[in-house]
Design a protein around this motif. Structure first.
Motif, short mmCIF file in Angstrom:
data_model
loop_
_atom_site.label_atom_id
_atom_site.label_comp_id
_atom_site.label_asym_id
_atom_site.label_seq_id
_atom_site.Cartn_x
_atom_site.Cartn_y
_atom_site.Cartn_z
N PHE A 22 0.84 -1.19 0.00
CA PHE A 22 0.00 0.00 0.00
C PHE A 22 0.88 1.25 0.00
CE2 PHE A 22 -3.05 -3.12 1.44
CZ PHE A 22 -4.21 -2.72 0.79
N VAL A 23 0.44 2.25 -0.74
CA VAL A 23 1.15 3.52 -0.84
C VAL A 23 0.15 4.66 -0.68
CG1 VAL A 23 2.97 2.61 -2.33
CG2 VAL A 23 0.90 3.55 -3.36
N LEU A 24 0.66 5.83 -0.37
CA LEU A 24 -0.19 7.02 -0.25
C LEU A 24 0.08 7.96 -1.42
CD1 LEU A 24 -0.13 7.96 3.55
CD2 LEU A 24 -1.89 6.72 2.27
N TYR A 25 -1.00 8.42 -2.02
CA TYR A 25 -0.95 9.50 -3.00
C TYR A 25 -1.49 10.76 -2.31
CZ TYR A 25 0.34 6.98 -7.24
OH TYR A 25 1.03 6.29 -8.21
N ALA B 264 -0.58 26.73 -1.99
CA ALA B 264 -0.92 25.37 -1.55
C ALA B 264 -0.83 25.34 -0.03
CB ALA B 264 0.02 24.35 -2.17
N VAL B 265 -1.92 24.94 0.61
CA VAL B 265 -1.96 24.97 2.08
C VAL B 265 -2.02 23.59 2.69
CG1 VAL B 265 -2.99 27.27 2.17
CG2 VAL B 265 -4.47 25.25 2.01
N GLY B 266 -2.27 22.58 1.90
CA GLY B 266 -2.36 21.23 2.46
C GLY B 266 -2.48 20.19 1.37
N ALA B 267 -2.68 18.95 1.82
CA ALA B 267 -2.85 17.84 0.89
C ALA B 267 -3.64 16.75 1.58
CB ALA B 267 -1.50 17.29 0.42
N GLU B 268 -4.49 16.08 0.81
CA GLU B 268 -5.24 14.95 1.35
C GLU B 268 -4.51 13.67 0.98
OE1 GLU B 268 -9.63 12.75 1.17
OE2 GLU B 268 -9.29 14.60 0.05
N ALA B 269 -4.28 12.81 1.98
CA ALA B 269 -3.62 11.53 1.75
C ALA B 269 -4.65 10.51 1.29
CB ALA B 269 -2.95 11.05 3.03
N LEU C 111 -6.94 21.76 -10.26
CA LEU C 111 -5.77 22.26 -9.54
C LEU C 111 -4.62 21.28 -9.61
CD1 LEU C 111 -7.72 23.55 -6.40
CD2 LEU C 111 -7.06 24.85 -8.43
N ALA C 112 -4.88 20.03 -9.27
CA ALA C 112 -3.84 19.00 -9.34
C ALA C 112 -4.48 17.64 -9.11
CB ALA C 112 -2.74 19.24 -8.31
N ARG C 113 -3.97 16.65 -9.82
CA ARG C 113 -4.40 15.28 -9.59
C ARG C 113 -3.63 14.68 -8.42
NH1 ARG C 113 -7.10 12.55 -13.77
NH2 ARG C 113 -7.61 13.88 -15.54
N PRO C 114 -4.16 13.63 -7.80
CA PRO C 114 -3.38 12.95 -6.75
C PRO C 114 -2.05 12.46 -7.32
CG PRO C 114 -5.67 12.22 -6.71
CD PRO C 114 -5.51 13.04 -7.95
N MET C 115 -1.00 12.54 -6.53
CA MET C 115 0.34 12.20 -7.00
C MET C 115 1.11 11.48 -5.89
SD MET C 115 1.96 16.05 -6.93
CE MET C 115 0.45 16.77 -7.61
N GLU D 248 6.83 11.42 -3.79
CA GLU D 248 8.08 11.96 -4.34
C GLU D 248 7.83 13.06 -5.37
OE1 GLU D 248 7.15 7.98 -6.38
OE2 GLU D 248 7.17 8.81 -4.34
N ARG D 249 6.61 13.15 -5.91
CA ARG D 249 6.33 14.19 -6.90
C ARG D 249 5.81 15.48 -6.27
NH1 ARG D 249 2.47 12.04 -11.38
NH2 ARG D 249 2.44 14.27 -11.76
N MET D 250 5.38 15.40 -5.02
CA MET D 250 4.81 16.59 -4.38
C MET D 250 5.80 17.74 -4.30
SD MET D 250 1.63 17.05 -3.37
CE MET D 250 1.71 18.05 -1.88
N PRO D 251 7.05 17.53 -3.84
CA PRO D 251 7.98 18.67 -3.78
C PRO D 251 8.21 19.31 -5.15
CG PRO D 251 8.82 16.82 -2.49
CD PRO D 251 7.64 16.32 -3.24
N VAL D 252 8.26 18.49 -6.19
CA VAL D 252 8.44 19.03 -7.55
C VAL D 252 7.24 19.89 -7.92
CG1 VAL D 252 8.76 18.45 -9.97
CG2 VAL D 252 9.84 17.05 -8.19
N TRP D 253 6.03 19.40 -7.61
CA TRP D 253 4.82 20.16 -7.93
C TRP D 253 4.78 21.46 -7.13
CZ3 TRP D 253 0.65 22.08 -5.30
CH2 TRP D 253 -0.44 22.50 -6.07
#
Length: 771
Positions: free
Chosen positions: A391-394, A406-411, A612-616, A619-624
């Motif tokens: 299992f992994v988190l996007y 960007a103020v947050g992210a949903e796991a 705004l953005a698709r789930p990712m 490792e791609r979050m910092p790039v985004w």
């Protein structure tokens, strides 16, 4: 005989002639006395040679030497050319009519034709028949245009074997520029093609059994199902797992296990038609794609034969071994699912066969509810997958559009299934909702999200992360205590940025217990969000008692609010409730700039969605985050008159859609007030859209041609709606249906004009002049 003196003079003359030429001899003769006639004759002869030799040298000997050197050089060049001609590449020279004049030994080695057999014949001697006339026409046209051509050609050897070669043809021109010859070089690329085939084989076939692998199986499934749709034949998609293979592999060794798998593969091929497919997916799992059946009975006969043949004893490593097959089957088209779902159904049925005693097949039947057994099997798989780290988190970013930040992210949890690929939560969460395994998965999500939050904070990214909490996990008595234990290793900066999302319907199952859990979480510094707000029985009392920090508007309402006034009213109501109770609000399902404008106009600034953005992956979050730049329109939304007008246009379109829906819906409601309806339809200024158009809209947009064009279309819509009502009252069904279609067509025209008007307005917001 000469005297000693005469001999001295003669020697001086010879030496002088050699080193100083005829001038030295003549000076000598002038200063010596008369000599013996013989000596004088010798000196005269020496003088003659000196005078004649240069002439002979420059006009006879030197040209002859140069000619000889040129001949030797030409001979050397011919030897080099002959050596090059006899290189490893085949070479062929033809005249302008493509008649072969010369070939080298490599040509003979490649084609099998000797020089004697090839010379005098045309180049089509090697033609294989694989290429059509258009191919050769394009080739010769290239030669005519550019003087050369090269490419891959399939030719035929003397023995009839067709082989691939790389051919280059170059035209040779005479002094007048006319083609006099063609020179061809050819290389046999059979070995290279074989290597390519081997690479392709590795990509599409299992190296152990040489059966197709998953990639090739997927391609053949698409082809087979497409054929079945045309022919109406029955297709069986099967998943096969060997019973008892692990025991054989452990006791006799991996070499014996590999030998057994190869033998099983051969038995499967012996049981099926040539056009069917047997594939190995990995380990002791196989898949079968069987077609050509007209009845279920014919299919079951083949399945029974496979089960029986696989169960026969095997001789491996000098010993007897026994395995059996559990086969899960789903039949197309009775199961008309997509290919990946067909495999999943077959996989579920395979576990049904195992639970029923193994060494058998089980056919998936969509009409009978036997999924509970498969569910138990899948739950076991999920438990193993969780332990195996599958299992992994996007993460889907949450953006404050007014601040452009960007103020947050949903796991969001994903299952990286080794066979089925990346599965979304809808594929497995429903199976877990009433099982304790969902608590274990939820705890893993909290731990992983907290770890990731720590990593991002250390890298300088200040975000909140929200995680979803299931109803089963939330209602556990030890929920808050277990939460403290999970977060004990993390500092206050991580805990303070963690947010738990509780589905509203889950919260309402036991309001008192959930309210206590919320207060306990908030005491730890954890934020609470009510997810999918508006889908349950939302009330002011519940909202007051459930002191959540954030209300998340359900994505279905957000998605539909541009078209459905009901959805728009719910969204507006939730935002109003949040403001009244001083709660934050987040909108999910934002998929267009129109959603952004509408939500900001209503007072909701924080959003998430595909616009705004698709789930990712993490490792791609910092790039985004580093690359993220807000849309300039967000900054202006709500801060200037044009953006408010954009919001009003969206609202006007939603009201118009609602009015059309009401008009069309009257056909199924004969109890309505016909006189009142006629008055409202006849007055195009009375509807909500008309009120906006002839008042606020006219003041703002009256000078725009796009706005002016709306008037005529809007009037026509009301006239069409009035005719539709009259046709219905008169019982003219066919005329009413035609008028209804006409009304809907005009509605599309009006919506198109409104959208063009929004484009003009958007250009104004971007600082452009309208086209």
């Amino acid at each position: 005989m000469t005297t000693k003196q005469e001999r001295t003079y003669l020697a001086l003359a010879l030496v002088g002639s050699i080193f100083f030429g005829e001038i030295a001899v003549m000076l000598l003769l002038m200063h010596i006395p008369p000599l013996n006639p013989i000596v004088e004759a010798l000196i005269d002869a020496t003088t003659l040679v000196i005078l004649v030799f240069p002439t002979l040298y420059f006009f006879v000997f030197r040209p002859m030497a140069m000619h000889i050197k040129a001949l030797k050089r030409a001979e050397l060049e011919l030897r080099v050319a002959a050596t090059a001609f006899e290189s490893q590449e085949g070479m062929i020279i033809t005249d302008a009519d493509c008649v072969i004049l010369r070939v080298n030994q490599a040509f003979t080695d490649i084609t099998g034709y000797t020089a004697e057999e090839a010379i005098g014949r045309k180049m089509n001697l090697l033609k294989s028949g694989r290429h059509d006339a258009a191919f050769y026409k394009a080739m010769w046209q290239s030669i005519a245009d550019t003087g050369s051509w090269q490419g891959e050609v399939w030719n035929r050897r003397k023995n009839g074997e067709i082989y691939p070669e790389w051919l280059t043809i170059t035209a040779v021109y005479d002094a007048t520029g006319t083609t006099s010859h063609y020179v061809g070089t050819l290389t046999d690329i059979t070995a290279r093609k074989s290597a390519e085939d081997e690479i392709r084989n590795l990509a599409f076939f299992d190296p152990l059994t040489q059966l197709p692998n998953r990639m090739l199986l997927a391609d053949r499934m698409r082809q087979t199902l497409a054929r079945a749709r045309r022919t109406g034949e029955l297709i069986a998609v099967c998943m096969l797992d060997l019973d008892g293979f692990k025991a054989v592999n452990d006791s006799l060794g991996h070499h014996a296990g590999d030998q057994l798998l190869r033998e099983v593969a051969q038995r499967l091929l012996d049981c099926i038609r040539q056009e069917d497919t047997a594939a190995r997916l990995g380990g002791d799992e196989f898949a079968l794609l069987l077609g050509g059946f007209q009845t279920n009975g014919a299919c079951e006969q083949t399945l029974g034969r496979i089960v029986s043949l696989v169960a026969n004893p095997y001789q491996v490593a000098g010993q007897s071994a026994k395995v059996s097959a559990s086969i899960g089957v789903t039949l197309y088209p009775s199961d008309g699912s997509a290919p990946d779902l067909l495999l999943r159904h077959a996989d579920q049925s395979m576990y049904e066969a195992k639970q029923a005693g193994k060494n058998r097949y089980h056919i998936f039947d969509p009409s009978i509810d036997q999924r509970q057994h498969a569910k138990q099997s899948t739950l076991k798989k999920i438990g193993k997958a969780l332990n195996a780290g599958q299992f992994v988190l996007y993460y889907q970013p949450q953006v404050d559009c007014r601040r452009g930040k960007a103020v947050g992210a949903e796991a969001l949890v994903r299952w990286n299934h080794p066979i089925l690929g990346l599965l979304g939560p809808s594929e497995f969460i429903p199976l877990l909702e009433h099982d304790d395994l969902i608590v274990e998965l939820g705890e893993w999500v909290i731990q992983e999200a907290s770890r990731q939050l720590r990593e991002w904070l250390d890298d300088g990214f200040d975000l909140k992360i929200s995680v979803n909490i299931s109803a089963r996990q939330l209602h556990q008595k030890e929920f808050t205590q277990r939460l403290r234990e999970l977060l004990a290793q993390h500092g206050a900066d991580v805990v303070g940025r963690l947010e738990l999302e509780i589905v509203e319907t889950a919260a309402l199952e036991d309001v008192n217990a959930v309210a206590d859990a919320i207060r306990a979480c908030q005491a730890m510094g954890i934020g609470i969000a009510l997810d999918d707000f508006g889908t349950g029985f939302s009330s002011l009392v519940h909202l007051k008692r459930l002191a959540a920090d954030i209300l998340k508007i359900d994505q279905n309402f957000v998605f539909g609010m541009l078209d459905d006034p009901g959805d728009l009213a719910i969204v507006e109501g939730v935002i109003g409730l949040a403001a009244s109770f001083r709660r934050g609000v987040i909108a999910e399902g934002v998929e267009s700039i129109d959603h952004v404008f509408m939500l900001m106009g209503l007072g909701c600034d924080v959003m998430q969605g595909y616009a705004l953005a698709r789930p990712m992956p993490a490792e791609r979050m910092p790039v985004w985050l580093k690359a993220f730049t807000p849309d300039p329109l967000w900054e202006l939304a709500g801060a200037s008159r044009p953006s408010r007008d954009y919001f009003e246009l969206l609202l006007a379109e939603a009201n118009h859609r609602h009015w059309i829906e009401q008009v069309v819906a009257q056909r199924s409601n004969p109890q309505h007030n016909q006189e009142q309806e006629r008055e409202s339809l006849a007055d195009h200024r009375q509807c909500r859209f008309g009120c906006w158009y002839y008042r606020e809209g006219m003041r703002r947009f009256r000078n725009l041609s796009e706005f002016q064009a709306i008037d005529a279309v809007h009037r026509n819509i009301h006239e069409s709606a009035l005719r539709l009502s009259e046709y219905r009252q008169a019982g003219q069904a066919s005329e009413a249906l035609a008028e209804e279609n006409h009304l809907l067509t005009q509605q599309l025209d009006l919506i198109a004009l409104l959208r063009r008007l929004r484009v003009v307005l958007a250009d104004e917001l971007r600082g452009k002049s309208p086209d």
